[in-house]
Write a protein that holds these residues in place. Sequence first.
Motif, PDB file in Angstrom:
ATOM      1  N   SER A  14      37.594  61.415  34.674  1.00 10.74           N
ATOM      2  CA  SER A  14      37.871  61.028  33.157  1.00 10.74           C
ATOM      3  C   SER A  14      39.164  61.187  33.333  1.00 10.74           C
ATOM      4  CB  SER A  14      36.525  61.732  32.332  1.00 10.74           C
ATOM      5  OG  SER A  14      36.619  61.152  30.974  1.00 10.74           O
ATOM      6  N   CYS A  15      39.414  60.848  32.259  1.00 11.06           N
ATOM      7  CA  CYS A  15      40.992  60.711  31.947  1.00 11.06           C
ATOM      8  C   CYS A  15      40.796  61.095  29.890  1.00 11.06           C
ATOM      9  CB  CYS A  15      41.867  59.932  31.985  1.00 11.06           C
ATOM     10  SG  CYS A  15      43.351  60.032  31.861  1.00 11.06           S
ATOM     11  N   GLY A  16      41.784  62.005  29.796  1.00 11.04           N
ATOM     12  CA  GLY A  16      41.993  62.984  28.467  1.00 11.04           C
ATOM     13  C   GLY A  16      43.066  63.463  28.089  1.00 11.04           C
ATOM     14  N   TYR A  17      41.978  64.163  26.764  1.00 11.39           N
ATOM     15  CA  TYR A  17      42.957  65.496  26.732  1.00 11.39           C
ATOM     16  C   TYR A  17      42.150  66.261  25.428  1.00 11.39           C
ATOM     17  CZ  TYR A  17      44.730  63.066  22.061  1.00 11.39           C
ATOM     18  OH  TYR A  17      44.219  62.415  21.181  1.00 11.39           O
ATOM     19  N   VAL A  18      42.025  67.450  25.577  1.00 17.34           N
ATOM     20  CA  VAL A  18      41.578  68.703  24.715  1.00 17.34           C
ATOM     21  C   VAL A  18      42.688  69.345  23.911  1.00 17.34           C
ATOM     22  CG1 VAL A  18      40.176  70.721  25.036  1.00 17.34           C
ATOM     23  CG2 VAL A  18      39.844  68.627  26.943  1.00 17.34           C
ATOM     24  N   THR A  19      42.917  69.627  23.484  1.00 23.53           N
ATOM     25  CA  THR A  19      43.496  69.881  22.228  1.00 23.53           C
ATOM     26  C   THR A  19      43.297  72.061  21.528  1.00 23.53           C
ATOM     27  OG1 THR A  19      43.380  67.897  20.793  1.00 23.53           O
ATOM     28  CG2 THR A  19      44.280  69.626  19.723  1.00 23.53           C
ATOM     29  N   PHE A  20      44.441  72.452  21.977  1.00 20.72           N
ATOM     30  CA  PHE A  20      43.930  73.312  21.720  1.00 20.72           C
ATOM     31  C   PHE A  20      44.985  74.087  20.415  1.00 20.72           C
ATOM     32  CE2 PHE A  20      41.788  74.158  25.796  1.00 20.72           C
ATOM     33  CZ  PHE A  20      41.221  75.348  25.279  1.00 20.72           C
ATOM     34  N   ILE A  21      44.354  75.018  19.366  1.00 21.55           N
ATOM     35  CA  ILE A  21      45.022  75.230  18.231  1.00 21.55           C
ATOM     36  C   ILE A  21      45.194  77.135  18.125  1.00 21.55           C
ATOM     37  CG2 ILE A  21      43.242  75.127  16.461  1.00 21.55           C
ATOM     38  CD1 ILE A  21      44.600  74.151  14.468  1.00 21.55           C
ATOM     39  N   ASN A  22      46.261  77.215  17.571  1.00 15.50           N
ATOM     40  CA  ASN A  22      46.444  78.057  17.310  1.00 15.50           C
ATOM     41  C   ASN A  22      47.220  78.633  16.196  1.00 15.50           C
ATOM     42  OD1 ASN A  22      47.037  81.374  16.699  1.00 15.50           O
ATOM     43  ND2 ASN A  22      48.237  81.988  18.876  1.00 15.50           N
ATOM     44  N   SER A  23      45.665  79.395  15.255  1.00 13.03           N
ATOM     45  CA  SER A  23      46.724  79.408  14.033  1.00 13.03           C
ATOM     46  C   SER A  23      46.683  80.456  13.216  1.00 13.03           C
ATOM     47  CB  SER A  23      45.434  78.056  12.424  1.00 13.03           C
ATOM     48  OG  SER A  23      44.115  79.331  13.000  1.00 13.03           O
ATOM     49  N   SER A  24      46.851  81.784  14.483  1.00 15.03           N
ATOM     50  CA  SER A  24      46.870  83.121  13.849  1.00 15.03           C
ATOM     51  C   SER A  24      47.830  83.604  13.602  1.00 15.03           C
ATOM     52  CB  SER A  24      45.929  83.820  14.259  1.00 15.03           C
ATOM     53  OG  SER A  24      45.897  83.839  15.625  1.00 15.03           O
ATOM     54  N   LYS A  25      49.206  83.100  14.136  1.00 20.34           N
ATOM     55  CA  LYS A  25      50.320  84.168  14.057  1.00 20.34           C
ATOM     56  C   LYS A  25      51.388  82.484  13.928  1.00 20.34           C
ATOM     57  CE  LYS A  25      48.630  87.101  18.876  1.00 20.34           C
ATOM     58  NZ  LYS A  25      49.509  87.390  19.355  1.00 20.34           N
ATOM     59  N   GLN A  26      52.563  83.198  14.231  1.00 20.36           N
ATOM     60  CA  GLN A  26      54.427  82.618  13.183  1.00 20.36           C
ATOM     61  C   GLN A  26      54.670  82.260  15.029  1.00 20.36           C
ATOM     62  OE1 GLN A  26      56.383  84.133  10.546  1.00 20.36           O
ATOM     63  NE2 GLN A  26      54.538  84.886   8.727  1.00 20.36           N
ATOM     64  N   PHE A  27      55.620  81.599  14.667  1.00 23.66           N
ATOM     65  CA  PHE A  27      55.970  81.079  15.805  1.00 23.66           C
ATOM     66  C   PHE A  27      56.857  80.042  15.566  1.00 23.66           C
ATOM     67  CE2 PHE A  27      51.432  80.804  17.639  1.00 23.66           C
ATOM     68  CZ  PHE A  27      51.165  80.860  18.296  1.00 23.66           C
ATOM     69  N   SER A  28      57.952  80.852  14.650  1.00 21.91           N
ATOM     70  CA  SER A  28      59.393  80.567  14.419  1.00 21.91           C
ATOM     71  C   SER A  28      60.683  79.577  15.404  1.00 21.91           C
ATOM     72  CB  SER A  28      60.338  82.140  14.166  1.00 21.91           C
ATOM     73  OG  SER A  28      60.292  82.959  15.432  1.00 21.91           O
ATOM     74  N   GLU A  29      59.903  80.627  17.030  1.00 24.79           N
ATOM     75  CA  GLU A  29      60.801  80.188  17.930  1.00 24.79           C
ATOM     76  C   GLU A  29      60.798  78.636  18.292  1.00 24.79           C
ATOM     77  OE1 GLU A  29      60.210  82.514  21.212  1.00 24.79           O
ATOM     78  OE2 GLU A  29      61.679  84.181  20.502  1.00 24.79           O
ATOM     79  N   ARG A  30      59.613  78.563  18.522  1.00 28.90           N
ATOM     80  CA  ARG A  30      58.820  76.669  19.203  1.00 28.90           C
ATOM     81  C   ARG A  30      58.914  76.090  17.938  1.00 28.90           C
ATOM     82  NH1 ARG A  30      54.490  77.529  23.503  1.00 28.90           N
ATOM     83  NH2 ARG A  30      55.134  75.604  23.851  1.00 28.90           N
ATOM     84  N   GLN A  31      58.674  76.663  16.388  1.00 26.74           N
ATOM     85  CA  GLN A  31      58.453  75.988  15.673  1.00 26.74           C
ATOM     86  C   GLN A  31      58.381  74.174  15.196  1.00 26.74           C
ATOM     87  OE1 GLN A  31      59.188  77.452  12.058  1.00 26.74           O
ATOM     88  NE2 GLN A  31      57.795  76.174  10.414  1.00 26.74           N
ATOM     89  N   ASP A  32      60.244  74.148  15.849  1.00 28.40           N
ATOM     90  CA  ASP A  32      60.746  72.449  15.461  1.00 28.40           C
ATOM     91  C   ASP A  32      60.200  71.659  17.071  1.00 28.40           C
ATOM     92  OD1 ASP A  32      61.025  72.977  13.109  1.00 28.40           O
ATOM     93  OD2 ASP A  32      63.176  74.054  13.546  1.00 28.40           O
ATOM     94  N   GLU A  33      59.724  72.879  17.992  1.00 34.86           N
ATOM     95  CA  GLU A  33      59.739  71.778  19.512  1.00 34.86           C
ATOM     96  C   GLU A  33      57.950  70.500  19.127  1.00 34.86           C
ATOM     97  OE1 GLU A  33      59.711  74.246  22.015  1.00 34.86           O
ATOM     98  OE2 GLU A  33      61.417  74.961  22.084  1.00 34.86           O
ATOM     99  N   SER A  34      58.088  69.857  20.176  1.00 30.36           N
ATOM    100  CA  SER A  34      57.341  68.759  19.765  1.00 30.36           C
ATOM    101  C   SER A  34      56.189  69.598  21.186  1.00 30.36           C
ATOM    102  CB  SER A  34      57.242  68.008  21.097  1.00 30.36           C
ATOM    103  OG  SER A  34      57.615  68.022  22.129  1.00 30.36           O
TER     104      SER A  34
END
Length: 734
Positions: free
Chosen positions: A591-611
Amino acid sequence: WKGSVVRQVLKDEKKYYQDLIEHSRAHLMLYPYHLSDVMVKGLRITPFVYYTKMMETIMEQERSYDSLPNFTAADCLRLLGIGRNQYIDMMNQSRNRRFFRRRPASVLLPVKPVDLPIIEPYWTMHIGLVTEDDIRACNPTEKSVIDTLIDAGGSKVGVLDKTTCLSLYSRGLVYLSVPVMDSDLIIVPPLENFVMNRVMGDYFENLLYKIFVSIDEHTKVGDLAAVLEVDVELVKNAISMYIRLGFAKKKSKEKLDLHESWVGHIVESSISEDMSSYAAPLEREESEEIFDSKEPPVIDKIALLKQPSEEGYTKRIAFLFDSTLTAFLMMGNLSPGLKTHAVTMFEVGKLSDESLDSFITELDKVTDTAEGEAKRYFDHAFTLRDTIQFLRYNAAIDPAGIGAGVDLLRCESLNSLDASTCSRVLNKNYNLLISMAPLSNEVRTVSSSSPFHIGPPVPEVNSVWLKMWMYHITGCGPVSFLLAKGTRLLHLPPELYPYDRLMITTWGHESTIVNTSNVLMALNEALSHSAVLLQAYSKRNEAEIVYVTFPFDKTDVTESNHVDEDVSKKLNLVDHPALVKLSGVVDFVHSCGYVTFINSSKQFSERQDESPPICSSNVEIDSFDDWQLLDMYIGVPLFSSEVNKHACQLLLSRKLCTEESLVALTDSHRQLVLHLLDFISEHQVVPLAEDDYNGPGEAKSFVCQQMPGVNLPPVPYPTRNLMFSTNSLTEITV
């Protein structure tokens, strides 16, 4: 009336037709062109008179222009020259009081029809109700034409003097019919002058939309009626209406010995067609000429499904999209000519392969200059263009191995067909269906094992239920509450206290991110009319999202490993324990598609504005504990250019469109559907009724039992409140 049982109830034929026309006018319906002989000859109610009276009525009632149904508004524009702007201007003039009196609407309306924008020589002209006074007002040429029409009972307009015909038509002395034969082939180019107001829902309007999404230029009118299982005369009436409005045209027209006055008209027509955006490449025109020279035999409905290959052209690939995509293309003001194609995609529900050259040309004109929310519109335009170019004439994607064309089909338009009709239409024209991802939760996805389908196999797989099932199977996911409609919360559950932002998903709608501080009021409001999924999203800062495209397997991990000691200490998301468990019940190979993972426990100041990054296996992390499953979608993603490109590469490199892979996908999808539907049934108070699809190897679908007359959504509402927290799913009482 003569052939209907109505004559046993209403003995007065004239009174019957008067009531019919008044009912049609009061309900803003299309003029009954199929009854023109009665309406014009008997009652002298021409289309112009009919629509003039209709416009006068709605102006006196001060109703908005949007009250006119789409096709009615288009016919008014064609005959009266009154569109939205003209209507608003007339209403303003009507409200401009002089001597304490409003100007009557009848004074502002035109006194004769505008010049017809479209009239073809093969149309038939008939005599209307002509009185002696009318004859006295005619010049000798007009009298000659009237005599010809009376003697012959009708004549092709192309053999008569064009100026005289238009003069008689504007005075209501004649009327036009558009002949459609069973053997005619019909082309639907991108819509021009279509008015998007509202749909009315009457039988004829529904038929117009059903034919829109089903028709193609390789299927004869008689065969189309057989596929739709609709009386062929009704189909002819609908197609005749398309041609009148300029929404369709015949592929091959009858050759006539034209009157000299029509020579200029034919030249102009051919020039406009050559210059139109619908023009196809030269080699395709040559193949169409070869196709036109063949006369296929009369066949039954079973043989009809094999007709495309027998007639010298192959079945195509259908790319399924939803109304959200058309909204993005229309709202973004992306390019001047793109809106015409977007309107066609929405209203017709289909953009055929013959129109894709001009569509891609318009998409190429889009420039990436937007920011914020508007950038989302531009991204979808770019990825749609890239996807079409990737799928078209690609032998590696075509199950037949020869490189087929691509048609764009709107899921909602397919849903307007009943299941058996939809199956016949798809089997006749396509050998592979590929869905965009994600499809809107409001859409009832196409359930099909024939033709093969790379996309959600049943609507439940494209719903909130899939999320809860994944969390339950893997023991991994954000804190989530699935709340039944009618539930009322006095306070937020304590499990959500640590989070500053929450994700709310109302049933059948997109998710929205809200602040925890003011979520309670909005949540209870949503629960009053819908079930809701409430999920933890982030603490302190924006959550980090990663999209893992599939198919993937262990070879990807091996190839991506490096000997560097620092890198070797990293973990890879494709090895996440949740994905390992999920791969036992979800086919990530075929099959073809995507799985989404989320990390909601930390701050990511370095990548906050990146896609958000993507991966098949090469996104490396420090710990699995911080990453949780969020959702999964099957299909070709359109929301990100990078994710789309990677998914298309996988579609090609893993040979997912071979027959062997597609058969394996169908079998695995059946198992996935059974697991998911069993899960839904276990967590419902209301029992689920089983409904077997016809055909071998197809999955079973379940729908909620419902009372007669009660409309339920495509996916059953939850009837119990469920909570996923601390790696387990439990039923709760609120």
